[in-house]
Design a protein around this motif. Structure first.
Motif, PDB file in Angstrom:
ATOM      1  N   THR A  71     -62.361 -25.381 -60.632  1.00 12.99           N
ATOM      2  CA  THR A  71     -61.555 -26.536 -61.041  1.00 12.99           C
ATOM      3  C   THR A  71     -60.100 -26.433 -60.597  1.00 12.99           C
ATOM      4  OG1 THR A  71     -61.017 -25.686 -63.238  1.00 12.99           O
ATOM      5  CG2 THR A  71     -63.032 -27.009 -63.031  1.00 12.99           C
ATOM      6  N   HIS A  72     -59.882 -25.900 -59.423  1.00 14.83           N
ATOM      7  CA  HIS A  72     -58.558 -25.907 -58.797  1.00 14.83           C
ATOM      8  C   HIS A  72     -58.630 -26.871 -57.613  1.00 14.83           C
ATOM      9  CE1 HIS A  72     -57.315 -22.525 -61.219  1.00 14.83           C
ATOM     10  NE2 HIS A  72     -58.366 -21.827 -60.809  1.00 14.83           N
ATOM     11  N   GLU A  73     -58.681 -28.165 -57.921  1.00 16.13           N
ATOM     12  CA  GLU A  73     -58.947 -29.167 -56.905  1.00 16.13           C
ATOM     13  C   GLU A  73     -57.855 -29.236 -55.841  1.00 16.13           C
ATOM     14  OE1 GLU A  73     -59.150 -29.955 -60.189  1.00 16.13           O
ATOM     15  OE2 GLU A  73     -61.307 -30.291 -60.450  1.00 16.13           O
ATOM     16  N   ARG A  74     -56.609 -29.192 -56.252  1.00 17.85           N
ATOM     17  CA  ARG A  74     -55.511 -29.303 -55.291  1.00 17.85           C
ATOM     18  C   ARG A  74     -55.508 -28.118 -54.331  1.00 17.85           C
ATOM     19  NH1 ARG A  74     -49.611 -31.366 -56.483  1.00 17.85           N
ATOM     20  NH2 ARG A  74     -50.940 -32.765 -57.643  1.00 17.85           N
ATOM     21  N   ALA A  75     -55.698 -26.935 -54.844  1.00 18.28           N
ATOM     22  CA  ALA A  75     -55.754 -25.756 -53.985  1.00 18.28           C
ATOM     23  C   ALA A  75     -56.963 -25.805 -53.059  1.00 18.28           C
ATOM     24  CB  ALA A  75     -55.799 -24.493 -54.833  1.00 18.28           C
ATOM     25  N   ALA A  76     -58.076 -26.360 -53.535  1.00 11.95           N
ATOM     26  CA  ALA A  76     -59.270 -26.482 -52.697  1.00 11.95           C
ATOM     27  C   ALA A  76     -59.038 -27.437 -51.538  1.00 11.95           C
ATOM     28  CB  ALA A  76     -60.453 -26.949 -53.533  1.00 11.95           C
ATOM     29  N   VAL A  77     -58.368 -28.542 -51.809  1.00 11.27           N
ATOM     30  CA  VAL A  77     -58.098 -29.515 -50.741  1.00 11.27           C
ATOM     31  C   VAL A  77     -57.104 -28.934 -49.736  1.00 11.27           C
ATOM     32  CG1 VAL A  77     -57.106 -31.780 -50.265  1.00 11.27           C
ATOM     33  CG2 VAL A  77     -58.683 -31.492 -52.168  1.00 11.27           C
ATOM     34  N   ILE A  78     -56.092 -28.237 -50.201  1.00  8.56           N
ATOM     35  CA  ILE A  78     -55.122 -27.621 -49.296  1.00  8.56           C
ATOM     36  C   ILE A  78     -55.797 -26.555 -48.438  1.00  8.56           C
ATOM     37  CG2 ILE A  78     -53.075 -26.147 -49.224  1.00  8.56           C
ATOM     38  CD1 ILE A  78     -52.068 -27.714 -51.681  1.00  8.56           C
ATOM     39  N   THR A  79     -56.658 -25.760 -49.041  1.00  8.29           N
ATOM     40  CA  THR A  79     -57.370 -24.719 -48.301  1.00  8.29           C
ATOM     41  C   THR A  79     -58.325 -25.334 -47.283  1.00  8.29           C
ATOM     42  OG1 THR A  79     -57.242 -23.331 -50.251  1.00  8.29           O
ATOM     43  CG2 THR A  79     -58.790 -22.663 -48.559  1.00  8.29           C
ATOM     44  N   ALA A  80     -59.014 -26.403 -47.654  1.00  5.80           N
ATOM     45  CA  ALA A  80     -59.921 -27.067 -46.725  1.00  5.80           C
ATOM     46  C   ALA A  80     -59.161 -27.686 -45.560  1.00  5.80           C
ATOM     47  CB  ALA A  80     -60.731 -28.135 -47.454  1.00  5.80           C
ATOM     48  N   THR A  81     -58.003 -28.256 -45.833  1.00 11.52           N
ATOM     49  CA  THR A  81     -57.192 -28.841 -44.768  1.00 11.52           C
ATOM     50  C   THR A  81     -56.656 -27.757 -43.842  1.00 11.52           C
ATOM     51  OG1 THR A  81     -56.558 -30.605 -46.299  1.00 11.52           O
ATOM     52  CG2 THR A  81     -55.250 -30.354 -44.304  1.00 11.52           C
ATOM     53  N   LEU A  82     -56.218 -26.662 -44.390  1.00 12.70           N
ATOM     54  CA  LEU A  82     -55.751 -25.546 -43.575  1.00 12.70           C
ATOM     55  C   LEU A  82     -56.876 -24.989 -42.703  1.00 12.70           C
ATOM     56  CD1 LEU A  82     -53.385 -23.605 -42.952  1.00 12.70           C
ATOM     57  CD2 LEU A  82     -54.246 -22.181 -44.804  1.00 12.70           C
ATOM     58  N   SER A  83     -58.056 -24.907 -43.261  1.00  8.26           N
ATOM     59  CA  SER A  83     -59.213 -24.446 -42.497  1.00  8.26           C
ATOM     60  C   SER A  83     -59.526 -25.392 -41.348  1.00  8.26           C
ATOM     61  CB  SER A  83     -60.417 -24.330 -43.434  1.00  8.26           C
ATOM     62  OG  SER A  83     -61.567 -24.018 -42.730  1.00  8.26           O
ATOM     63  N   LEU A  84     -59.441 -26.677 -41.596  1.00  5.15           N
ATOM     64  CA  LEU A  84     -59.684 -27.662 -40.541  1.00  5.15           C
ATOM     65  C   LEU A  84     -58.631 -27.567 -39.448  1.00  5.15           C
ATOM     66  CD1 LEU A  84     -61.394 -30.054 -39.576  1.00  5.15           C
ATOM     67  CD2 LEU A  84     -59.866 -31.537 -40.881  1.00  5.15           C
ATOM     68  N   LEU A  85     -57.380 -27.386 -39.820  1.00  3.69           N
ATOM     69  CA  LEU A  85     -56.312 -27.266 -38.822  1.00  3.69           C
ATOM     70  C   LEU A  85     -56.469 -26.012 -37.963  1.00  3.69           C
ATOM     71  CD1 LEU A  85     -53.199 -28.410 -40.871  1.00  3.69           C
ATOM     72  CD2 LEU A  85     -54.387 -29.657 -39.058  1.00  3.69           C
ATOM     73  N   ILE A  86     -56.870 -24.911 -38.572  1.00  2.00           N
ATOM     74  CA  ILE A  86     -57.066 -23.683 -37.803  1.00  2.00           C
ATOM     75  C   ILE A  86     -58.247 -23.824 -36.857  1.00  2.00           C
ATOM     76  CG2 ILE A  86     -57.680 -21.239 -37.973  1.00  2.00           C
ATOM     77  CD1 ILE A  86     -56.075 -21.157 -40.566  1.00  2.00           C
ATOM     78  N   SER A  87     -59.320 -24.456 -37.301  1.00  2.00           N
ATOM     79  CA  SER A  87     -60.472 -24.607 -36.419  1.00  2.00           C
ATOM     80  C   SER A  87     -60.175 -25.590 -35.287  1.00  2.00           C
ATOM     81  CB  SER A  87     -61.714 -25.032 -37.200  1.00  2.00           C
ATOM     82  OG  SER A  87     -61.498 -26.239 -37.862  1.00  2.00           O
TER      83      SER A  87
END
Length: 97
Positions: A71-87
């Motif tokens: 239930t850390h939604e904001r951190a999950a979205v930031i982490t997913a976006t960072l992962s997408l940018l790195i890939s």
């Protein structure tokens, strides 16, 4: 998978598919993003740093799913976006190199 919203899965899907498709080039393609060195130990460290371009997005994908489950939604979205940018940057590196 029902506990994750579809938009989060759609955001993180390329973060797994792109590194899975490009890891063979990073592992065996001879991609030297950071150059080479005469020192073998430094060459090995540069090789490990290059491998982060495909390994880090996959690790961040799982981290984002764990964060959403915790239930850390904001951190999950930031982490997913960072992962997408790195890939996406790994694709750029392969095209440029």
């Amino acid at each position: 998978m029902n506990q994750y919203p579809k938009w989060l899965l759609a955001l993180t899907f390329p973060s797994v598919i792109i590194p899975a498709g490009t890891m063979i080039f990073f592992l065996f393609g001879g991609v030297h993003i950071f150059g080479t060195s005469d020192v073998a130990a430094l060459n090995f460290l540069l090789y490990l740093l290059t491998q982060l371009f495909w390994l880090l997005p996959i690790a961040l994908f799982f981290l984002s799913l764990f964060l959403w489950g915790w239930t850390h939604e904001r951190a999950a979205v930031i982490t997913a976006t960072l992962s997408l940018l790195i890939s996406l940057s790994s694709l750029g590196v392969l095209i440029w190199a």
